[in-house]
Design an enzyme around this catalytic site. Structure first.
Site, PDB file in Angstrom:
ATOM      1  CG  ASP A 621      10.101   4.956  14.000  1.00 44.47           C
ATOM      2  OD1 ASP A 621      10.809   4.398  13.138  1.00 44.47           O
ATOM      3  OD2 ASP A 621      10.494   5.224  15.154  1.00 44.47           O
ATOM      4  CG  ASN A 629      17.061  -3.871  18.841  1.00 49.36           C
ATOM      5  OD1 ASN A 629      16.431  -4.910  18.956  1.00 49.36           O
ATOM      6  ND2 ASN A 629      17.005  -3.105  17.755  1.00 49.36           N
ATOM      7  CG  HIS A 634      19.997  -7.023  17.803  1.00 52.91           C
ATOM      8  ND1 HIS A 634      19.568  -5.880  17.173  1.00 52.91           N
ATOM      9  CD2 HIS A 634      21.255  -6.724  18.276  1.00 52.91           C
ATOM     10  CE1 HIS A 634      20.485  -4.944  17.241  1.00 52.91           C
ATOM     11  NE2 HIS A 634      21.535  -5.431  17.918  1.00 52.91           N
ATOM     12  CG  ASP A 638      14.965  -9.841  15.040  1.00 51.23           C
ATOM     13  OD1 ASP A 638      15.125  -8.644  14.739  1.00 51.23           O
ATOM     14  OD2 ASP A 638      15.832 -10.721  14.837  1.00 51.23           O
ATOM     15  NE  ARG A 653      -9.733   0.213   3.946  1.00 52.94           N
ATOM     16  CZ  ARG A 653      -9.900   1.195   3.066  1.00 52.94           C
ATOM     17  NH1 ARG A 653     -11.128   1.610   2.765  1.00 52.94           N
ATOM     18  NH2 ARG A 653      -8.872   1.741   2.469  1.00 52.94           N
ATOM     19  CE1 TYR A 655     -10.585  -0.891   0.814  1.00 56.09           C
ATOM     20  CE2 TYR A 655     -11.810  -2.942   0.610  1.00 56.09           C
ATOM     21  CZ  TYR A 655     -11.745  -1.612   1.026  1.00 56.09           C
ATOM     22  OH  TYR A 655     -12.822  -1.034   1.644  1.00 56.09           O
ATOM     23  CD  GLU A 664      13.476   1.836  14.524  1.00 57.81           C
ATOM     24  OE1 GLU A 664      13.916   2.803  15.104  1.00 57.81           O
ATOM     25  OE2 GLU A 664      14.211   1.044  13.865  1.00 57.81           O
ATOM     26  NE  ARG A 684     -10.310   1.576  13.592  1.00 56.70           N
ATOM     27  CZ  ARG A 684     -10.853   2.316  12.631  1.00 56.70           C
ATOM     28  NH1 ARG A 684     -11.590   3.374  12.939  1.00 56.70           N
ATOM     29  NH2 ARG A 684     -10.670   2.015  11.369  1.00 56.70           N
TER      30      ARG A 684
END
Length: 750
Positions: A621, A629, A634, A638, A653, A655, A664, A684
Site C-alpha cells: 500500500d 492526490n 488526481h 494516477d 518473476r 510466473y 492504492e 527489494r
C-alpha cells in the site's frame, strides 16, 4: 638483302597471326550474327578478342630498318569494328592503346602510338555506326587509319630522307594486311551465315514427319533424319555408312535403280513406291521423292530423298483389290452400306444395309435398280472425277442423306476406284457408314463442352485445369484477376510457385492422396502469393478427372477468395482478445483486476494445497497516497499508481502475478516461495519504490513515494484458506503502517 628477308619473315608471321586469329574468332563466335543485333556481352567478348590480336601483333612487329618497326595492330581495330560493331572497336582500342604504354614504356613514340590507336578506334567505331555496306565501311576505316598512321609516322621519323621509303613500305604492308583481313572477315561472315543455314536446314530435317535420307551414288548413306527410327526401327548411327539398297525389298531394287537412272537423265524430282526392311525383319511400304545433287563438274555428288510411310494406304489399297468372291461376301454381309457405280456414277449394285439405312425394304430395292443417286449423293460426281484423275486414291467425305421418310441421315462415305471389265473399265465403290448417332453425340458433347467453357470462363471464382505434375494448362479470368497474372504467365508456372511456403507440404500430401485414390477430392484453406507479393487467403477445392481406363488425366481446381473473411476473423479475434483483456486487466495500472487476480489466485492456492507447495503473497500500500492526490491532484496520483505498479511488476518473476486489490493497494502472488524468500522480495520492492522518482509537469517537477508491505505465507495445516492468507497479509501491512510506514512486516513481527 638481309633486311628484306627479315622483313618478309616478320610480315609472314604477322599475316599468319592475323588470318589464324580471325579464323579462330570466326569459329568461336560461329553461333552469333556479326551485326548490330548481337548481344552486348558478345560485343565485349569480340572487343577483348581483337584487343588480344592487336597486342599479339604489337609483340610480333615488322622490322623495316634497324630503327623503324611497324605492326598491323590497327587492322585488328578495323576487324573489330566490322565484326563486332562500335563497342567491340572501342573496347579493342582501349586494350591496345594501354598495352602500348605498359609494354613499351612511356615515351614519345608510345604516347603518340597510344593516341593514334584511340583516334583510329573512335573513328572506326563511328564509321561502324554508319549505314554503309561492309566493303565501304572497310574502305573508309582503312583510309582513315592510314591517314592517322601516316601522319604519326611523318612526325616520328627524324630522318626525312628515309620517310618516303618508310611510308611506302608501311602502305604496302598495311594494304596487304587490309586486303587479307577484308577477305578473311568476308569468309568468316559467309561461313557464319552458312553454318546458321545448315543448322536451320538440319532443324527442319529433324522436325519433319517424313524421313530425310542422303546417300552417295553407290548407295552409301551419309545422312538420315531421326524420324527413320520411328519408320524402320534403326537409329541414325546404325544406318549412316551402310548401303541404302541393303534395306530395300529385293523385288523393288531394280525398279528403284531404273528410277534413279531416269532421274539422272531428266534431272527432275522423281517419286517411287517400294518396300523397306525394318529392324524387326518386317517390311513397310514407303513413298520416296528423289533429287540428284551434282557438283561443279556435273558429277553426281549425292542423292537426297524424302521418304514417307504409306503402309496404311497400301493396306487399304490391297484390301480394296481382294478377289470378287471375298468382295461379294463382304458386300452382302457388311453392316455398312456399300454402293458400286459405273463411270457414269450410276448405281449398279447396292447392298441391303445401304437401302435399309435409307429406309427401304428388300422388295422396294428390286424396283430401284438403275437409279443414279439418292438425296445426299450430290458430291458423287466430284469424288468420281478426283479418283479418276488420280487426285486421290481413297476419298473420304461426310454426306447428309434424306431417307424415305424424310429423316436426316448423316453418313461417312469412303470412295475408291477399282478396275472393272472391258466394257466398264472403272467402277467406283462407296462404303457408307451411318454416323447419325455419332453426330448426335458429338453435338451433345460440343454443347456440353460449350456449357463447360461458358461456366468455366464466366465463373466469379477462380477455376483452373492442371496436369498431374501441377502445371496449369487452362485458367479462367477470375483466377488471373485473383493472382495478378496474365493467362500466358499463369500457364508457365505450377501451383507450388504461387503457394505460400507454410501451406505447400499440406497441399502436396493431399494431392498425393488424391492421385493414389485414397480420397475422391479435397477442400483446403490455403494462402496464395499474388504477383505483387501480397498474401491471398482462398478456399481450394481439387478433384480429379480420369480416362476410360481409370487413369488420372488432369486436376480441376476451384479457388474462392476468402481474404476479406480471414481479415474479418482476425479482427474479431483481436476484438475478443481486447475484450478479454479489458475484463481481466485494471485499465489504469495494467495489472490484474481484483476478480481476475482472485480467479488465478484460487488456481495457484489449489495447486499449492494439492501438491503441498510453498506459496506467499505480498500486500503493498502506497504511503500517504491521499496527500499526493490532495496536493498534486488526481492526475498526478494516477501517474504515481502507474509508476508504482510498473515498479512492482518489474521486480516479479515471469510466473508471479500482480493485482490491484483496491485504491492504492496491490497484492502480489509468489508461487513456490517460502516466507523468508517472500520477505526478501518484498524488501527489494520496498527499496525500488523508495528510489522511484515520479516526474510530472513535463519533467519539471517530481515526487518520491514509499510503500508499506505485508507478507504472509501458506501454512500447510488444516483449516488454511485463501481468506486467512490475505487477512494475515493485510494485518502485516497495517502493522508496517503503524510502525512508521516504508517497511516490510509479517504477522509474526512484534
Amino acid at each position: 638483302m638481309g633486311e628484306g628477308v627479315l622483313m618478309l619473315h616478320d610480315l609472314f608471321i604477322n599475316v599468319t597471326i592475323l588470318i589464324s586469329f580471325l579464323l579462330i574468332i570466326g569459329q568461336i563466335f560461329k553461333n552469333n550474327s556479326f551485326d548490330h543485333r548481337q548481344a552486348l556481352k558478345v560485343q565485349f567478348l569480340l572487343g577483348i578478342a581483337f584487343g588480344l590480336l592487336g597486342i599479339i601483333l604489337m609483340m610480333f612487329t615488322i622490322r623495316i630498318t634497324d630503327n623503324i618497326i611497324i605492326d598491323l595492330r590497327n587492322i585488328s581495330i578495323i576487324c573489330a569494328g566490322i565484326l563486332g560493331g562500335p563497342i567491340s572497336a572501342v573496347f579493342a582500342t582501349i586494350l591496345i592503346a594501354f598495352f602500348r604504354l605498359i609494354y613499351f614504356g612511356i615515351n614519345t613514340a608510345s604516347i603518340i602510338a597510344h593516341f593514334v590507336a584511340l583516334i583510329i578506334g573512335l573513328g572506326t567505331a563511328y564509321i561502324a555506326t554508319m549505314k554503309l555496306s561492309r566493303r565501304n565501311k572497310f574502305i573508309f576505316m582503312f583510309l582513315f587509319s592510314m591517314l592517322i598512321s601516316s601522319t604519326a609516322l611523318r612526325y616520328l621519323i627524324e630522318n626525312k630522307n628515309g620517310l618516303e621509303e618508310t611510308v611506302f613500305f608501311y602502305w604496302a604492308v598495311y594494304i596487304l594486311g587490309i586486303v587479307l583481313g577484308y577477305y578473311t572477315t568476308k569468309y568468316i561472315i559467309s561461313a557464319n551465315s552458312n553454318y546458321k543455314n545448315m543448322l536451320y536446314y538440319r532443324m527442319m530435317a529433324d522436325n519433319l514427319s517424313d524421313t530425310i535420307l542422303t546417300y552417295k551414288a553407290g548407295g552409301k548413306i551419309i545422312f538420315v533424319s531421326p524420324q527413320v527410327e520411328q519408320l524402320s526401327g534403326y537409329t541414325q548411327e546404325e544406318l549412316v555408312g551402310t548401303s541404302f539398297y541393303k534395306y530395300i525389298y529385293h523385288e523393288d531394287i531394280e525398279s528403284l535403280k531404273k528410277a534413279f537412272l531416269n532421274n539422272v537423265k531428266t534431272k527432275d524430282i522423281s517419286t517411287q513406291v517400294f518396300r523397306i526392311k525394318c529392324k524387326d525383319d518386317k517390311y513397310v511400304w514407303v513413298e520416296l521423292s528423289m533429287k540428284v545433287m551434282r557438283s561443279n563438274d556435273n558429277s553426281i555428288e549425292q542423292i537426297i530423298c524424302v521418304i514417307r510411310d504409306i503402309s496404311a494406304r497400301k493396306e487399304i489399297e490391297n484390301e480394296l483389290r481382294i478377289s470378287n468372291a471375298r468382295f461379294k461376301a463382304i458386300f452382302d454381309n457388311a453392316g455398312l452400306g456399300i454402293v458400286v457405280r459405273d463411270n457414269n456414277e450410276k448405281i449398279i449394285e447396292a447392298n441391303t444395309a445401304y437401302f435399309h439405312m435409307l429406309g427401304y425394304s428388300k422388295d422396294e430395292i428390286n424396283h430401284l435398280s438403275g437409279i443414279n443417286r439418292f438425296k445426299g449423293d450430290e458430291e458423287i460426281v466430284d469424288i468420281f472425277n478426283k479418283l479418276y484423275n488420280d487426285e486421290c486414291t481413297l476419298c473420304k467425305s461426310e454426306n447428309c442423306y434424306i431417307g424415305k421418310n424424310n429423316e436426316r441421315i448423316c453418313a461417312e462415305v469412303t470412295s475408291t476406284l477399282i478396275p472393272g471389265t472391258e466394257h466398264d473399265p472403272i467402277f467406283m465403290i462407296n462404303i457408307i457408314n451411318d454416323i447419325t448417332e455419332r453426330k448426335r453425340m458429338e453435338k451433345k458433347l460440343k454443347e456440353s463442352e460449350e456449357r463447360f467453357r461458358v461456366a468455366f470462363d464466366s465463373a466469379v471464382i477462380g477455376m483452373c485445369l492442371a496436369h498431374i505434375n501441377g502445371k496449369f494448362f487452362r485458367a479462367n479470368q477470375a483466377l488471373c484477376d485473383l493472382l495478378g497474372y496474365s493467362q500466358d504467365e499463369l500457364l508457365n508456372i505450377n501451383f507450388e510457385q504461387i503457394t505460400h511456403y507454410d501451406d505447400k507440404e499440406k497441399e502436396i500430401a493431399l494431392v498425393e492422396k488424391l492421385l493414389s485414390g485414397e480420397i475422391p477430392h479435397f477442400i483446403l484453406e490455403k494462402r496464395y502469393i499474388h504477383k505483387n507479393g501480397k498474401i491471398i487467403w482462398a478456399i481450394l477445392g481439387i478433384s480429379i478427372v480420369y480416362d476410360a481406363g481409370n487413369k488420372p488425366l488432369y486436376l480441376v481446381g476451384q479457388i474462392q477468395d476468402i481474404t476479406l473473411r480471414k481479415f474479418a476473423e482476425h479482427e474479431l479475434l483481436k476484438a475478443k482478445d481486447k475484450a478479454e483483456k479489458l475484463a481481466t486487466v485494471d485499465f489504469l495500472t495494467g495489472t490484474l483486476n481484483r476478480r481476475a487476480f482472485e480467479e488465478r489466485f484460487n488456481v495457484e492456492f489449489s495447486r499449492a494445497e494439492r501438491e503441498k507447495l510453498n506459496m506467499s503473497i505480498i500486500l503493498a500500500d502506497i504511503d500517504f497516497f491521499k496527500k499526493v492526490n490532495d496536493t498534486y491532484g488526481h492526475q498526478v496520483g494516477d501517474i504515481a499508481l502507474q509508476k508504482f505498479a510498473q515498479c512492482i511488476v518489474n521486480m516479479c518473476r515471469p510466473y508471479d502475478f500482480v493485482g490491484r486489490h483496491g485504491g492504492e493497494e496491490f497484492v502480489i502472488c509468489l508461487p513456490e516461495v517460502t516466507s523468508e524468500q517472500a520477505i526478501m522480495i518484498a524488501e527489494r520492492m520496498r527499496k525500488a519504490v523508495e528510489n522511484l522518482h515520479i516526474n510530472f509537469q513535463n519533467n519539471q517537477e517530481k515526487i518520491n513515494i514509499t510503500a508499506s508491505f505485508g507478507v504472509s505465507s501458506y501454512k500447510k495445516v488444516n483449516g488454511e484458506n485463501i481468506n486467512n492468507l490475505i487477512l494475515r497479509a493485510d494485518r502485516a501491512m497495517y502493522k508496517a503502517k503503524n510502525k512508521g510506514r516504508n517497511r516490510v512486516c509479517t504477522e509474526e513481527d512484534d
